[in-house]
Design a protein around this motif. Structure first.
Motif, mmCIF file in Angstrom:
data_model
loop_
_atom_site.group_PDB
_atom_site.id
_atom_site.type_symbol
_atom_site.label_atom_id
_atom_site.label_comp_id
_atom_site.label_asym_id
_atom_site.label_seq_id
_atom_site.Cartn_x
_atom_site.Cartn_y
_atom_site.Cartn_z
ATOM 1 N N VAL A 695 8.505 6.254 -1.193
ATOM 2 C CA VAL A 695 8.550 4.886 -0.687
ATOM 3 C C VAL A 695 8.722 3.953 -1.873
ATOM 4 N N GLN A 696 9.175 2.765 -1.591
ATOM 5 C CA GLN A 696 9.267 1.747 -2.629
ATOM 6 C C GLN A 696 8.098 0.796 -2.478
ATOM 7 N N ALA A 697 7.509 0.390 -3.617
ATOM 8 C CA ALA A 697 6.342 -0.482 -3.574
ATOM 9 C C ALA A 697 6.424 -1.523 -4.678
ATOM 10 N N VAL A 698 5.804 -2.667 -4.423
ATOM 11 C CA VAL A 698 5.760 -3.770 -5.381
ATOM 12 C C VAL A 698 4.460 -3.672 -6.174
ATOM 13 N N VAL A 699 4.563 -3.813 -7.499
ATOM 14 C CA VAL A 699 3.439 -3.542 -8.400
ATOM 15 C C VAL A 699 2.504 -4.745 -8.516
ATOM 16 N N GLU A 700 1.210 -4.451 -8.575
ATOM 17 C CA GLU A 700 0.200 -5.430 -8.950
ATOM 18 C C GLU A 700 -0.759 -4.755 -9.937
ATOM 19 N N PRO A 701 -0.615 -5.016 -11.254
ATOM 20 C CA PRO A 701 -1.576 -4.459 -12.216
ATOM 21 C C PRO A 701 -2.993 -4.902 -11.864
ATOM 22 N N ASP A 702 -3.937 -3.967 -11.900
ATOM 23 C CA ASP A 702 -5.286 -4.240 -11.395
ATOM 24 C C ASP A 702 -6.273 -3.321 -12.101
ATOM 25 N N ASP A 703 -7.205 -3.898 -12.843
ATOM 26 C CA ASP A 703 -8.141 -3.074 -13.607
ATOM 27 C C ASP A 703 -9.315 -2.568 -12.780
ATOM 28 N N THR A 704 -9.281 -2.786 -11.440
ATOM 29 C CA THR A 704 -10.346 -2.226 -10.602
ATOM 30 C C THR A 704 -10.130 -0.744 -10.319
ATOM 31 N N VAL A 705 -8.913 -0.235 -10.576
ATOM 32 C CA VAL A 705 -8.663 1.193 -10.371
ATOM 33 C C VAL A 705 -8.783 1.920 -11.706
ATOM 34 N N ARG A 706 -9.085 3.182 -11.647
ATOM 35 C CA ARG A 706 -9.150 4.009 -12.843
ATOM 36 C C ARG A 706 -7.737 4.241 -13.389
ATOM 37 N N PRO A 707 -7.603 4.437 -14.693
ATOM 38 C CA PRO A 707 -6.307 4.874 -15.217
ATOM 39 C C PRO A 707 -5.886 6.182 -14.556
ATOM 40 N N GLY A 708 -4.605 6.288 -14.238
ATOM 41 C CA GLY A 708 -4.094 7.485 -13.582
ATOM 42 C C GLY A 708 -4.235 7.469 -12.074
ATOM 43 N N VAL A 709 -4.792 6.375 -11.551
ATOM 44 C CA VAL A 709 -5.006 6.234 -10.108
ATOM 45 C C VAL A 709 -4.262 5.000 -9.624
ATOM 46 N N CYS A 710 -3.689 5.075 -8.431
ATOM 47 C CA CYS A 710 -3.061 3.914 -7.805
ATOM 48 C C CYS A 710 -3.440 3.883 -6.329
ATOM 49 N N THR A 711 -3.316 2.727 -5.708
ATOM 50 C CA THR A 711 -3.680 2.592 -4.297
ATOM 51 C C THR A 711 -2.592 1.842 -3.535
ATOM 52 N N LEU A 712 -2.460 2.171 -2.253
ATOM 53 C CA LEU A 712 -1.599 1.448 -1.327
ATOM 54 C C LEU A 712 -2.375 1.225 -0.029
ATOM 55 N N PRO A 713 -2.126 0.110 0.664
ATOM 56 C CA PRO A 713 -2.849 -0.170 1.907
ATOM 57 C C PRO A 713 -2.213 0.502 3.114
ATOM 58 N N HIS A 714 -3.003 0.683 4.157
ATOM 59 C CA HIS A 714 -2.457 1.153 5.429
ATOM 60 C C HIS A 714 -1.981 -0.051 6.243
ATOM 61 N N GLY A 715 -1.347 0.211 7.370
ATOM 62 C CA GLY A 715 -0.953 -0.857 8.285
ATOM 63 C C GLY A 715 0.412 -1.451 8.024
ATOM 64 N N TYR A 716 1.173 -0.855 7.098
ATOM 65 C CA TYR A 716 2.504 -1.349 6.795
ATOM 66 C C TYR A 716 3.548 -0.324 7.273
ATOM 67 N N GLY A 717 4.830 -0.651 7.040
ATOM 68 C CA GLY A 717 5.914 0.284 7.315
ATOM 69 C C GLY A 717 6.598 0.121 8.650
ATOM 70 N N GLN A 718 6.148 -0.855 9.475
ATOM 71 C CA GLN A 718 6.791 -1.041 10.775
ATOM 72 C C GLN A 718 8.193 -1.629 10.609
ATOM 73 N N ARG A 719 9.054 -1.281 11.529
ATOM 74 C CA ARG A 719 10.385 -1.898 11.604
ATOM 75 C C ARG A 719 10.313 -2.981 12.680
ATOM 76 N N PHE A 720 9.837 -4.121 12.291
ATOM 77 C CA PHE A 720 9.604 -5.203 13.242
ATOM 78 C C PHE A 720 10.924 -5.727 13.788
ATOM 79 N N LEU A 721 11.036 -5.762 15.117
ATOM 80 C CA LEU A 721 12.243 -6.203 15.819
ATOM 81 C C LEU A 721 13.478 -5.454 15.343
ATOM 82 N N GLY A 722 13.282 -4.169 14.995
ATOM 83 C CA GLY A 722 14.398 -3.326 14.606
ATOM 84 C C GLY A 722 14.907 -3.549 13.203
#
Length: 763
Positions: A695-722
């Motif tokens: 998948v393609q994702a937009v980056v947000e540097p964030d020091d709340t995660v450990r080095p070597g770890v990344c996170t993405l949220p759920h609830g995305y990916g819909q094809r709204f109105l096609g």
């Protein structure tokens, strides 16, 4: 004068009470409902955006039938249900009931229809029920069955009264899951006599409020919890009196924890030994300790063992069965079964799936295996699937596998409010009324000692030709010829005198089922057609879909009569359940249905001796053989924790991306050092690749995660109105076989990935 309509939020399991101010079909204002017996006016920012659900431009208005060219044609309800009924009967007659599976149902507060959808499985002779609990909680349910004697025994936590709270793999500030989460967290933080400990690979919003934060290495939860228990047992801090009086097999369990190499396990989890020792001592010596967990430890390595260890934390310390601790609770709706693989049901062995040979847990099969059961089981494969208020193509692991499997089916029917990604693959799409357009409730009434239930009435008329699920399923079952008409039962329902309140009808109804037991599985629809139209609330409404709650209330009052009476419900031994039913249908903001004493928690333990059986052989073997599993590799050096809860993400019922005030892209959170090594800044895009997809994702540097770890949220990916995908479709990264072998729970919180810049991909 502005009229406020009571209802409930439908975005998480708390289902907080709301009041809605409307104008026509538009929602003008949403506030917390102070009359709700549990949430008492509490509300979070997500609930205030519900108009984006109710008035989404992609709402379905008519039944749709797929044409040969792949397009959809609007048809009438009679044609749709007639054709679906014929197809279902044909598949059953030719291939048997095992060719049918049910998927989804009960999306958050969408629970009243569950009693009706289950009837379709009975009509088809199938036991194959797949839902999201099967990719989240079944390991936990299995452990509950071994400890408490029934997989329907479910624990809750009294965080708001606890002195010492462990939050492990959860972020209540965003995910809620506890009583009025943000208020409760603030109270704990501001009380010097209370301690909050957060264990998580990310410094979450809850962690920012904690007294102690342990930033664990992803996937090592079993090591850390074992280390805490090792300290407690090796230092003699367990509650021997509780263990002796209330449990069985505790000595064998303690012997295992006496051998835990605490220091080595702390090193594996990459946490401080001193901190672990301090937390273990503080929790064990607390007057009222409590543990709250969530998907962080339920969708990762050793997830079933994690569920066992989480319970050992509070049981070994005696933090159970009293205020401020963990407890069992009652449920009005039977949302969980008891399918212990050691037992038989009515003389028949539990049905295992054709390809994986997978057993059900709590009556649920794991979604992870469903594509294989469709594509790889040969003549015994699943050929027809009903999807109800769920979107498996986006929300269950391995979207690519679900797309291929669903496209191969003889029949796929989806019931939903919008043309979801799953609905777009279906042969028939049936438009459901929204949760604000029909009688509904929440099945997640998980409180103790005071438990409540909220039956909420519709505040809008159904949109266009949409129908509520009780009507959809009842019409379909009538078309299939399995639900009969009983006009004489309707006449009895209409004639029932106020003095006896439903007793003549109940007697006739029970007699009907006794004479014709084959109709028992269809009791909900029979009650809906006969008793339902005669019901009236004090306000003159007709809660017809709630008719099946009457026998459930009768049973609940029979089992917990003292607790129901303490809640103020009146009635004799025969009519107490009727009194409870009338309370529920006449309480638009919800009502308390039972008040237990804390010592009554032991009546909820299903073991005959009413003790907790601590020694679970499979779990003790897993503890003895616990070993390090490295998930990352040179090819996939990052760990993705997928499905993070954030300020503006929720379940899939929000399809219009405009509902989000922030994080419209679903940022990829990445440690600043890792972002610098990759040469990316905030707002740049990366390709996130796993062994299964990208998948393609937009980056947000964030020091709340450990080095070597990344996170993405759920609830995305819909094809709204096609249109194009709105943010990262996470389950293109998750693989079907990247799961726990025992429960088949996916490792969503531990997906090995590599991150590539767009320039690298182009080169």
């Amino acid at each position: 004068m502005t009229q406020l309509h009571p209802t409930a939020c439908i975005l998480c399991s708390r289902n907080c009470g709301l009041t809605v101010e409307k104008e026509g079909r538009d929602i003008r204002r949403i506030k917390g409902d102070p009359a709700h017996p549990v949430s008492q006016g509490y509300i979070c920012q997500k609930a205030a955006r519900l108009d984006y659900y109710q008035n989404s431009p992609d709402r379905l208005t008519k039944p749709l039938k797929r044409q040969r060219d792949g397009t959809f044609k609007a048809i009438g309800w009679d044609q749709a249900l007639t054709e679906i009924a014929a197809r279902l009967k044909e598949i059953k007659n030719k291939h048997g009931g095992d060719a049918f599976a049910f998927a989804g149902g009960g999306g958050q507060g969408n629970h009243l229809g569950g009693a009706y959808s289950r009837q379709l499985m009975a009509a088809m002779g199938s036991r194959y029920s797949y839902n999201s609990l099967g990719q989240e909680k079944t390991g936990d349910f299995w452990v509950n069955g071994r400890l408490f004697g029934n997989q329907g025994c479910h624990t809750t936590e009294d965080v708001e009264h606890s002195d010492y709270v462990l939050f492990i793999g959860c972020n209540p500030y965003q995910a809620h899951g506890i009583h009025n989460a943000r208020d409760t967290l603030k109270h704990i933080r501001n009380d010097p006599n209370r301690t909050m400990v957060v264990i998580d690979p990310r410094r979450t919003e809850t962690a920012e409020m904690a007294d102690v934060f342990i930033q664990i290495k992803p996937g090592t939860d079993a090591f850390l919890m074992s280390a805490i228990l090792g300290v407690i047992v090796q230092e003699g801090l367990m509650d021997e009196r509780f263990l002796t009086q209330r449990t069985v097999g505790y000595q064998e369990v303690l012997d295992v924890f006496r051998k835990v190499p605490v220091k080595a396990y702390c090193e594996t989890a990459d946490v401080s030994l001193d901190t672990v020792q301090s937390v273990a001592r503080g929790f064990a010596q607390a007057k009222r300790g409590c543990v709250r967990i969530d998907l962080g430890i339920q969708q990762t390595l050793n997830c079933t063992l994690n569920g066992y260890l989480e319970k050992m934390l509070y049981l070994v310390c005696g933090h159970f069965g009293k205020q401020g601790t963990n407890n069992l609770h009652t449920m009005l709706l039977p949302i969980l079964g008891n399918t212990d693989e050691r037992k038989q049901i009515k003389g028949k062995k539990l049905k295992r799936t054709a390809y994986h040979g997978m057993m059900p847990i709590a009556g649920i099969y794991p979604p992870n295996i469903l594509p294989d059961e469709i594509l790889k089981a040969g003549e015994n494969r699943i050929r027809a699937v009903f999807v109800d208020s769920a979107n498996p193509v986006l929300t269950w692991a391995n979207s690519q596998a679900f797309e291929a499997a669903f496209q191969s089916l003889d029949l796929l029917v989806t019931i939903d409010v919008a043309l979801t990604e799953t609905a777009a693959l279906s042969h028939y799409v049936l438009p459901a009324s929204s949760q604000l357009e029909k009688w509904e409730c929440t099945g997640f009434n998980l409180e103790f000692p005071v438990n409540a239930f909220h039956l909420r009435k519709p505040i809008f008329e159904p949109l266009a030709d949409s129908l509520p699920e009780p009507e959809i399923y009842t019409r379909l079952l009538e078309k299939m010829g399995v639900v009969e008409s009983y006009p004489w039962l309707t006449r009895i329902a209409k004639l029932q005198p106020k003095a006896s309140r439903y007793l003549p009808f109940l007697g006739a109804f029970v007699g009907l089922l006794a004479r014709n037991p084959k109709q028992f599985p269809f009791a909900a629809s029979i009650l809906y057609r006969t008793l339902g139209p005669t019901l009236k609330t004090a306000e003159g409404d007709t809660p017809d879909a709630a008719a099946f709650l009457l026998p459930l209330c009768m049973d609940y009052a029979r089992r917990y009569d003292k607790a129901v009476r303490r809640a103020g419900v009146k009635g004799s031994k025969l009519t107490l359940g009727i009194g409870l039913f009338e309370r529920l249908i006449n309480s638009p903001s919800g009502a308390v249905m039972s008040r237990h004493d804390y010592d009554e928690v032991w009546q909820l333990v299903a073991n005959r001796d009413q003790k907790i059986h601590l020694a679970v052989p499979e779990m003790l073997d897993a503890l003895r053989n616990l070993s390090i599993t490295e998930s990352t590799s040179q090819a996939y050096p990052f760990t993705l924790m997928a499905g993070e809860r954030r300020t503006y993400n929720a379940n899939q019922i929000y399809r219009n991306p405009e509902w989000r005030k922030v994080d419209k892209h679903g940022f990829l959170r990445l440690h600043p050092d890792d972002a610098a090594k990759l040469g990316v800044l905030k707002g740049d895009s990366l390709i996130v690749k796993s062994a299964n997809g990208e998948v393609q994702a937009v980056v947000e540097p964030d020091d709340t995660v450990r080095p070597g770890v990344c996170t993405l949220p759920h609830g995305y990916g819909q094809r709204f109105l096609g249109g194009a995908e709105q943010g990262p479709a996470l389950n293109r990264l998750s693989a079907s076989d990247w799961c726990e072998p025992f429960s088949k729970t996916p490792y969503h919180k531990l997906i090995p990935v590599r991150l590539e810049t767009i320039k690298e991909v182009a080169a």
